[in-house]
Design a protein around this motif. Structure first.
Motif, mmCIF file in Angstrom:
data_model
loop_
_atom_site.group_PDB
_atom_site.id
_atom_site.type_symbol
_atom_site.label_atom_id
_atom_site.label_comp_id
_atom_site.label_asym_id
_atom_site.label_seq_id
_atom_site.Cartn_x
_atom_site.Cartn_y
_atom_site.Cartn_z
ATOM 1 N N LEU A 38 0.704 -1.334 -0.081
ATOM 2 C CA LEU A 38 -0.207 0.098 -0.035
ATOM 3 C C LEU A 38 0.658 1.165 0.087
ATOM 4 C CD1 LEU A 38 -2.319 -0.980 2.831
ATOM 5 C CD2 LEU A 38 -3.019 -0.927 0.487
ATOM 6 N N HIS A 39 0.578 2.345 -0.562
ATOM 7 C CA HIS A 39 1.178 3.485 -0.654
ATOM 8 C C HIS A 39 1.077 4.052 1.115
ATOM 9 C CE1 HIS A 39 3.238 7.260 -1.122
ATOM 10 N NE2 HIS A 39 2.339 7.964 -0.899
ATOM 11 N N ARG A 40 -0.155 4.217 1.551
ATOM 12 C CA ARG A 40 -0.495 4.469 2.985
ATOM 13 C C ARG A 40 -1.585 3.607 3.780
ATOM 14 N NH1 ARG A 40 0.635 9.593 5.178
ATOM 15 N NH2 ARG A 40 -1.329 9.517 6.416
ATOM 16 N N PHE A 41 -1.629 3.580 4.847
ATOM 17 C CA PHE A 41 -2.748 3.055 5.465
ATOM 18 C C PHE A 41 -4.109 4.030 5.481
ATOM 19 C CE2 PHE A 41 0.818 1.008 7.269
ATOM 20 C CZ PHE A 41 0.485 -0.449 7.015
ATOM 21 N N ASN A 42 -5.050 3.743 5.089
ATOM 22 C CA ASN A 42 -6.168 4.556 4.966
ATOM 23 C C ASN A 42 -7.091 4.433 5.982
ATOM 24 O OD1 ASN A 42 -5.482 6.175 2.665
ATOM 25 N ND2 ASN A 42 -6.031 4.280 1.517
ATOM 26 N N SER A 43 -7.734 5.262 6.485
ATOM 27 C CA SER A 43 -8.945 5.483 7.402
ATOM 28 C C SER A 43 -8.479 4.547 8.603
ATOM 29 C CB SER A 43 -10.178 4.772 6.865
ATOM 30 O OG SER A 43 -9.972 3.497 6.399
ATOM 31 N N VAL A 44 -7.380 4.967 9.452
ATOM 32 C CA VAL A 44 -7.194 4.401 10.519
ATOM 33 C C VAL A 44 -7.124 5.009 11.752
ATOM 34 C CG1 VAL A 44 -5.658 2.708 9.637
ATOM 35 C CG2 VAL A 44 -4.646 5.039 10.125
ATOM 36 N N ASP A 45 -8.063 6.348 11.538
ATOM 37 C CA ASP A 45 -7.973 7.349 12.749
ATOM 38 C C ASP A 45 -9.130 6.986 13.428
ATOM 39 O OD1 ASP A 45 -9.289 7.779 10.254
ATOM 40 O OD2 ASP A 45 -9.098 9.809 10.641
ATOM 41 N N TYR A 46 -9.858 5.953 13.504
ATOM 42 C CA TYR A 46 -10.874 6.067 14.241
ATOM 43 C C TYR A 46 -10.726 5.968 15.780
ATOM 44 C CZ TYR A 46 -15.612 4.029 16.255
ATOM 45 O OH TYR A 46 -16.619 4.082 16.829
ATOM 46 N N ILE A 47 -9.718 5.285 16.031
ATOM 47 C CA ILE A 47 -9.263 4.860 17.238
ATOM 48 C C ILE A 47 -8.435 6.060 18.057
ATOM 49 C CG2 ILE A 47 -7.968 3.178 18.796
ATOM 50 C CD1 ILE A 47 -8.409 2.275 15.313
ATOM 51 N N ASP A 48 -8.649 6.009 19.299
ATOM 52 C CA ASP A 48 -7.695 6.964 19.920
ATOM 53 C C ASP A 48 -8.021 8.451 19.370
ATOM 54 O OD1 ASP A 48 -5.855 7.721 21.931
ATOM 55 O OD2 ASP A 48 -4.241 6.873 20.829
ATOM 56 N N GLY A 49 -9.322 8.714 20.091
ATOM 57 C CA GLY A 49 -9.842 9.939 19.448
ATOM 58 C C GLY A 49 -9.192 11.174 20.155
ATOM 59 N N SER A 96 12.487 -5.279 11.627
ATOM 60 C CA SER A 96 11.187 -5.970 12.243
ATOM 61 C C SER A 96 11.050 -7.664 11.946
ATOM 62 C CB SER A 96 10.384 -5.479 11.476
ATOM 63 O OG SER A 96 8.694 -5.839 11.824
ATOM 64 N N HIS A 97 10.280 -8.223 12.775
ATOM 65 C CA HIS A 97 10.029 -9.740 12.717
ATOM 66 C C HIS A 97 8.802 -9.707 11.946
ATOM 67 C CE1 HIS A 97 7.469 -8.591 15.804
ATOM 68 N NE2 HIS A 97 6.696 -9.484 15.719
ATOM 69 N N ASP A 98 8.118 -8.771 11.587
ATOM 70 C CA ASP A 98 6.744 -8.780 11.039
ATOM 71 C C ASP A 98 6.802 -8.797 9.546
ATOM 72 O OD1 ASP A 98 3.886 -8.172 10.289
ATOM 73 O OD2 ASP A 98 3.641 -7.291 12.044
ATOM 74 N N LEU A 99 6.488 -9.757 8.717
ATOM 75 C CA LEU A 99 6.899 -9.712 7.279
ATOM 76 C C LEU A 99 5.791 -8.739 6.541
ATOM 77 C CD1 LEU A 99 7.576 -13.236 6.838
ATOM 78 C CD2 LEU A 99 9.278 -11.481 6.165
ATOM 79 N N PRO A 100 4.626 -8.548 6.975
ATOM 80 C CA PRO A 100 3.634 -7.783 6.280
ATOM 81 C C PRO A 100 4.103 -6.059 6.621
ATOM 82 C CG PRO A 100 2.315 -9.314 7.424
ATOM 83 C CD PRO A 100 3.713 -9.728 7.932
ATOM 84 N N VAL A 101 4.417 -5.918 7.719
ATOM 85 C CA VAL A 101 5.109 -4.705 7.811
ATOM 86 C C VAL A 101 6.200 -4.241 7.181
ATOM 87 C CG1 VAL A 101 5.988 -3.235 9.675
ATOM 88 C CG2 VAL A 101 4.050 -4.333 10.241
ATOM 89 N N VAL A 102 7.072 -5.116 7.140
ATOM 90 C CA VAL A 102 8.437 -5.142 6.321
ATOM 91 C C VAL A 102 7.937 -4.679 4.856
ATOM 92 C CG1 VAL A 102 10.165 -6.084 5.086
ATOM 93 C CG2 VAL A 102 9.926 -6.203 7.655
ATOM 94 N N ARG A 103 6.904 -5.590 4.264
ATOM 95 C CA ARG A 103 6.539 -5.163 2.715
ATOM 96 C C ARG A 103 6.073 -4.007 2.337
ATOM 97 N NH1 ARG A 103 3.240 -9.835 -0.650
ATOM 98 N NH2 ARG A 103 3.738 -8.817 -2.867
ATOM 99 N N GLN A 104 5.011 -3.346 3.606
ATOM 100 C CA GLN A 104 4.802 -1.975 3.314
ATOM 101 C C GLN A 104 5.800 -1.164 3.437
ATOM 102 O OE1 GLN A 104 1.461 -2.031 2.434
ATOM 103 N NE2 GLN A 104 1.537 -4.127 3.019
ATOM 104 N N MET A 105 6.727 -1.263 4.122
ATOM 105 C CA MET A 105 7.888 0.057 4.343
ATOM 106 C C MET A 105 8.962 -0.094 3.616
ATOM 107 S SD MET A 105 6.364 1.666 6.623
ATOM 108 C CE MET A 105 7.886 2.838 7.262
ATOM 109 N N CYS A 106 9.497 -1.270 3.045
ATOM 110 C CA CYS A 106 10.869 -1.473 2.506
ATOM 111 C C CYS A 106 10.930 -1.463 1.112
ATOM 112 C CB CYS A 106 11.385 -2.765 3.270
ATOM 113 S SG CYS A 106 11.570 -2.487 4.982
ATOM 114 N N ASP A 107 11.849 -0.961 0.444
ATOM 115 C CA ASP A 107 12.497 -1.113 -0.842
ATOM 116 C C ASP A 107 13.097 -2.380 -1.163
ATOM 117 O OD1 ASP A 107 11.331 1.458 -1.446
ATOM 118 O OD2 ASP A 107 13.287 2.342 -0.649
ATOM 119 N N LYS A 108 14.060 -2.917 -0.085
ATOM 120 C CA LYS A 108 14.971 -4.038 -0.229
ATOM 121 C C LYS A 108 14.922 -4.576 1.159
ATOM 122 C CE LYS A 108 19.050 -4.299 -2.826
ATOM 123 N NZ LYS A 108 20.380 -3.445 -2.954
#
Lengths: 281, 568, 323
Positions: free
Chosen positions: B268-279, B519-531
């Motif tokens: 994804l380019h960014r995470f969308n609509s994640v601002d419901y929480i922590d008003g 990170s140990h979290d593969l999905p996060v790495v996929r979102q963030m990294c080029d390499k």
């Protein structure tokens, strides 16, 4: 709260002894041997001006207790400060730098801890006195006692400080400071010391109670403060000789004062431990 | 919905915690039910009250919590009416519990066998010999080999995953009909996590057990649950079959929660609509500064001569695990074994691996928290030795800053936020006056979405996500060119994680930062990294462009890791 | 496990070496030994001769190894004041101290652990609360004040028990025991209580604190969730884990009993080694001071070795290697 109140009352009463005590026990003009060994005022034979009676030399008990308590607190605080300063410095160095320095400091502490505190204090105190010329012994007794107790105290502080330093220096805020590039002394002073002082202060209040007891014990054993300027322990020692002849007030009043004082300091320590414990807030 | 067959029926349950400042509603009007052989996922972020419900069912609420309303019917019997002794019979005999941390769930001083037989004999009237037999069977059932020998072992002789198997065996010892598992896999590595989840699912089906899984992890839910109840601030906002919840959530909170989970199959380019929480978090309204004219952006065009921001060559480091006088008796761990890679200017380079793979150690070597035994580190073209505190390395230090994992320990609680963020500015004398320092700090805090007013407060007044923002502001304060992020979001809830990741992405774009993202979290790495580089036991197995790595992994270990990734 | 014990023994030897070094340096620090031996009226030649006899002109290291060799054989020379071998003096007085410490330790351990466990389990009972408040007074009472109080109450006012000394002693070989007569027990009871009280309250508070700590642990929560009985949770799961840290402190406290016996023996004029030590300090009688120091350190080191072995028995994590 109550603890704080009692402690403050105790400390105030003794610190202000020169102003609130009815007599000055060190002023020979105010003392007459004729008034010696008088019982407290509410017992037959007591005189109204000596509320708690007089001791064997005719000194007013209330005044000597106030002055003696003052001396006990001063010695206690000074000794704890000495022990704390020594212990905290060595402990932080030991914990932060580790390696050989750590090993040497902690081994010394270990070895010292194998000799029970009060014994070591007696020993250091005894050696200290023999090293002084005879005529100086009485005048310098109080400093020797402070030195002896402080020197006995430091391993406790060093251990606690070292432990806390080890925990703190593993935390990421210290690593962040290292990543910024701050020099070691600045990291210790700015980041580690403020965070390790919390447990150290708790130890210090317990240490204060123990230091007051140590001083009293030394004086009671005849090793501490001389009878010319008596502390509470000295008073109890002197009074103990008259216990069997029924002059109970000479020893029991200073003893009670000592117990109240130590109890108040202990309560304060308990209260501080809870107040400073983030878990309980 | 409750039928004859219903195993557990919780209706209108409310739980309150009276405190000095008033009564806190930990759970409000909870309705859940469960059939035998069914897995119910109870999902929510920290503080949602999901663990409280599990504890309330077996009457193990922590003091001073109490049930204020509602009923808990277990096989048609009202549990709230039972006295302590009867309740003790229910616990273990009919309802088993599994807790989060297998390291602390077992008594360290008793053998596994003793703990098992004690529990078996409490629940079932059997002889010592039969209890022993049953203990053996249980260990086999939870997949522990050599059960006879294992019964005599102590907990510390088991690995984390094995311990959790023992915990499950203990929970099964009384042959219960319902299992409540509170974050059963959170403390475990990904590969172990999958095994434990499979085991629980398997036991549920073969023994026809009802299972409630309490978790914060949508991936776990996707893997194991039949139905899901979503909790938000003490209330259940949505219940339904797992597919419906994941694919077409109804409640806006659920939508937001699902959107915040990094997808495994695309970038994804960014995470969308994640601002419901922590008003209370005014992250989107906070005013941002224009970096092209601001102090912060002054050195943006600084580039390294050869286009490589960081490179490491043949790094090696081993730790001594057990010291001994003779070298051959020493036990050492090769934490970093001949690691080489380079990161280009403006690139985000990911370093992934399971715990103990040495990925954090690499980061700590680069910033100079450890001294390498051999190998070189180059920053902006210059070889540096940052563990030394000399003049030469100071310039490199300024260019290189780090964001840490634990937002609670990475800030000194004794300093104001102002002083924390200002520390690098003051130390490097980067501002002309104290007044300028203050205004820079306030701008930085604005920029990371906290607001300038945060400067005068202390760290403990902020939540985990907000603290991580402070950490980022501090890292930016030396105007670095390279940010090293060591698991920057692994301690955070998934929605906060999405916000922080968005922030990091924005900053990188504006400032042209180079990032090493660990990170140990593969999905996060996929979102963030080029390499991405994959690490295992101190060595790098594979380095590839992110999409190449995820689409066609070459190394066996990479394939293995990707298989374990929870699919949604 | 073996290496663990060997390491502990090595540490103990190091400690003893350090303490002996301190004891040895006492001789050089505190006064001139020759003066102490011969008095003021000795001639110059006498002094030189004695210096040589005592080997005081040898290098320090030689002197130390000689001292160490003698000390290991229990020979600490003659007391300056009483002019008798120190080893003999200690041997005479040792039974009194050891019996006193033994009775105190039993009182402190039995009552301290018992009351600690009780207050740890019944946290909110009125008895627990009153025990706890009493214990806070207990740690505030200096040993000598407890002694004076007990003497005033039981010896001076009530006249039930003797106020001082050691009566009703029976000799078994060279060991003089007071355990075999009523008088012996009557005279040991007050000093023993005095000596034990402080350690008792410390042990009580520590056991309680550890018990509360352990009760918070996850495995206790898990044991509850398995429906185990309160009895099993308290005495099988909690108590054993409580004992691990408690044992260390108890080891230190037994050493503390020896130290505080100095005070107790002074208050009650109990003819033990502590009383001898305090008199020795008064007169700077270095051989006795040095010997007593070594003796106390030895007891301490031995007690701690026993504690370490107990650790190994209780905690499988140490027994199986690792840490």
């Amino acid at each position: 709260m109550i603890a704080a109140f009692i402690t403050i009352a105790c400390v105030l009463a003794t610190m202000l002894a020169p102003w609130i005590a009815p007599f000055n026990p060190f002023d020979p003009t105010q003392i007459s041997l004729w008034d010696g060994k008088l019982p407290p005022s509410w017992i037959e034979g007591g005189q109204a001006q000596y509320i708690l009676g007089t001791d064997n030399q005719g000194r007013d008990m209330l005044s000597t207790i106030l002055y003696g308590g003052r001396l006990s607190i001063i010695v206690g605080i000074a000794a704890v400060c000495l022990g704390m300063a020594l212990g905290v410095i060595l402990g932080v160095i030991s914990g932060y730098f580790g390696g050989a320095v750590d090993a040497i400091i902690m081994r010394i502490a270990d070895i010292q801890l194998t000799i029970p505190g009060i014994l070591l204090a007696i020993l250091i105190n005894g050696i200290g006195r023999t090293l002084l010329p005879l005529e100086m012994r009485e005048d310098f007794a109080i400093y020797v006692v402070i030195f002896a107790i402080g020197l006995t105290d430091w391993p406790q502080f060093a251990r606690v400080t070292r432990g806390a330093t080890l925990v703190e220096s593993q935390k990421e805020y210290v690593q962040a400071a290292r990543v910024i590039g701050l020099p070691r002394w600045l990291i210790i002073v700015r980041h580690i010391l403020p965070n390790v002082m919390r447990p150290v202060l708790v130890i210090a209040t317990i240490g204060l109670a123990l230091a007051i007891i140590s001083e009293a014990t030394l004086s009671f054993l005849g090793q501490g403060i001389p009878p010319t300027t008596p502390s509470l322990g000295t008073l109890i020692r002197v009074g103990n000789e008259y216990l069997f002849s029924g002059l109970w007030w000479i020893t029991l009043f200073p003893a009670a004062a000592l117990v109240v004082l130590v109890f108040a300091v202990n309560l304060l320590g308990d209260w501080m431990r809870d107040a400073l414990n983030p878990k309980l807030r | 919905m409750a039928t004859e067959n219903t195993l557990l029926d919780v209706a209108n349950l409310s739980i309150q915690f009276p405190t000095r400042r008033g009564i806190i509603d930990a759970a409000r009007d909870i309705n859940i039910n469960l059939q035998p052989g069914e897995v119910l996922g109870l999902v929510g972020e920290s503080g949602a009250g999901k663990s409280t419900i599990g504890n309330a069912i077996v009457n193990l609420l922590e003091k001073p919590g109490r049930i204020s309303n509602g009923s808990i019917k277990f096989q048609g019997q009202e549990l709230r009416e039972l006295d302590d002794d009867a309740m003790r019979k229910v616990r273990g005999d009919r309802i088993g519990m599994i807790f989060q941390d297998p390291q602390t769930s077992l008594n360290p001083l008793l053998r596994i066998g003793e703990q098992l037989t004690e529990t078996i004999k409490k629940s079932l009237a059997v002889s010592d010999k039969e209890a022993h037999e049953r203990a053996l069977d249980l260990l086999v059932a939870v997949g522990i080999t050599q059960p006879e020998a294992r019964l005599k072992a102590y907990p510390h002789q088991f690995s984390g995953g094995m311990r959790q198997r023992v915990v499950i065996a203990l929970a099964l010892a009384g042959e219960p009909e319902l299992i409540i598992a509170d974050e059963p896999t959170t403390a475990l590595d990904v590969s172990i996590q999958a095994q434990i989840l499979d085991l629980i699912k398997d036991l549920c089906k073969t023994r026809n057990l009802g299972v409630i899984i309490v978790t914060h992890d949508i991936g776990v839910i996707a893997n194991i649950a039949d139905r899901v109840a979503v909790m938000y601030r003490g209330a259940i906002v949505e219940t339904g079959p797992v597919n419906q919840i994941l694919n077409s959530p109804q409640h806006p909170y659920t939508t937001s929660l699902i959107a915040a989970v990094p997808p495994t199959d695309r970038k994804l380019h960014r995470f969308n609509s994640v601002d419901y929480i922590d008003g209370s978090d005014s992250s989107n309204e906070a005013k941002r500064i224009d970096v092209s004219t601001h102090w912060l952006g002054e050195q943006n065009d600084l580039k390294s001569p050869d286009g490589v921001a960081v490179s490491v060559n043949n790094l090696k480091l081993s730790f001594v695990l057990q010291n001994a006088i003779f070298k051959r008796n020493r036990k050492t761990l090769q934490a970093v074994d001949d690691v080489s890679f380079s990161i280009a200017d403006g690139e985000t380079f990911g370093l992934v691996g399971e715990s103990g793979s040495g990925k954090s150690t690499v980061a700590r070597l680069i910033v100079g928290l450890h001294k390498p035994q051999s190998g070189q580190i180059r920053v902006m073209g210059n070889e540096v030795e940052l563990h030394k505190q000399d003049e030469k390395s100071l310039a490199a230090r300024r260019a290189l800053q780090m964001i840490f994992q634990d937002p609670y320990s990475s800030l000194n609680g004794r300093l104001k936020v102002l002083d924390i963020v200002a520390e690098p500015i003051r130390f490097f004398k980067m501002a002309s006056s104290e007044k300028q320092t203050r205004s820079i700090v306030q701008d930085l805090l604005d920029h990371v979405g906290l607001g300038a007013a945060a400067a005068m407060r202390y760290p403990h007044e902020f939540s985990g996500g907000q603290r991580q923002r402070i950490s980022i502001a501090r890292a930016l304060a030396s105007r670095p060119r390279i940010l090293i992020c060591d698991e920057p979001t692994s301690a955070l809830d998934v929605s906060i994680q999405a916000q922080i990741l968005n922030l990091l992405k924005d900053l990188q774009e504006e400032l042209g930062l180079t990032m090493l993202f660990i990170s140990h979290d593969l999905p996060v790495v996929r979102q963030m990294c080029d390499k991405v580089a994959v690490m295992r036991s101190g060595a790098i197995c594979e380095i590839a462009e992110t999409e190449t790595l995820f689409e066609s992994p070459q190394h066996e270990y990479t394939k293995h890791l990707l298989e374990l990734m929870p699919k949604m | 496990m073996l290496s663990h014990i060997l390491r502990r023994i090595a540490q103990s030897i190091l400690v003893m070496a350090a303490v002996s070094l301190i004891s040895f340096s006492l001789f050089n620090f505190v006064g001139d030994p020759v003066n102490n031996m011969v008095g003021q009226e000795a001639t110059r030649e006498d002094r030189v001769r004695i210096r040589q006899e005592l080997g005081l002109d040898d290098p320090i290291f030689t002197q130390y190894t000689r001292f160490l060799g003698n000390a290991i054989q229990g020979d600490f020379g003659l007391s300056y004041r009483i002019k008798r071998p120190v080893s003999l003096l200690i041997k005479e007085r040792l039974p009194a101290t050891l019996e006193l410490v033994f009775v105190s330790a039993v009182i402190a351990l039995v009552v301290g652990i018992g009351a600690g466990v009780y207050t740890g389990i019944k946290r909110n009972g009125w008895l627990s609360k009153s025990i706890l408040s009493t214990s806070l007074v207990g740690v505030s009472l200096p040993t000598f004040i407890i002694g004076i109080g007990l003497i005033y109450l039981f010896a001076v006012t009530l006249r039930w028990l003797p106020s001082s000394g050691r009566a009703g002693v029976v000799e078994i070989g060279w060991w003089k025991t007071s355990f075999l007569t009523v008088d012996g027990w009557r005279s040991i009871i007050l000093p023993a209580i005095t000596l034990s009280l402080f350690q008792l309250t410390m042990i009580l508070r520590l056991v309680r604190a550890e018990m509360l700590e352990v009760m918070q642990a996850d495995y206790i929560k898990f044991a509850r969730a398995r429906g185990l009985s309160e009895r099993s949770i308290n005495f099988v799961h909690a108590l054993k884990n409580t004992l691990v840290p408690v044992i260390t402190i108890i080891g230190l406290n037994i050493g503390g009993l020896i130290a505080f016996s100095v005070i107790t023996e002074t208050v009650f004029q109990w003819p033990g080694t502590g009383l001898m030590f305090i008199q020795a300090v008064d007169f700077a009688d270095v051989p006795i001071m040095a010997a007593y120091l070594c003796f106390v350190a030895l007891v301490f080191v031995l007690v701690n070795l026993v504690v370490d072995l107990l650790y190994v028995v209780i905690d499988p994590r140490i027994r199986m290697g690792g840490r």
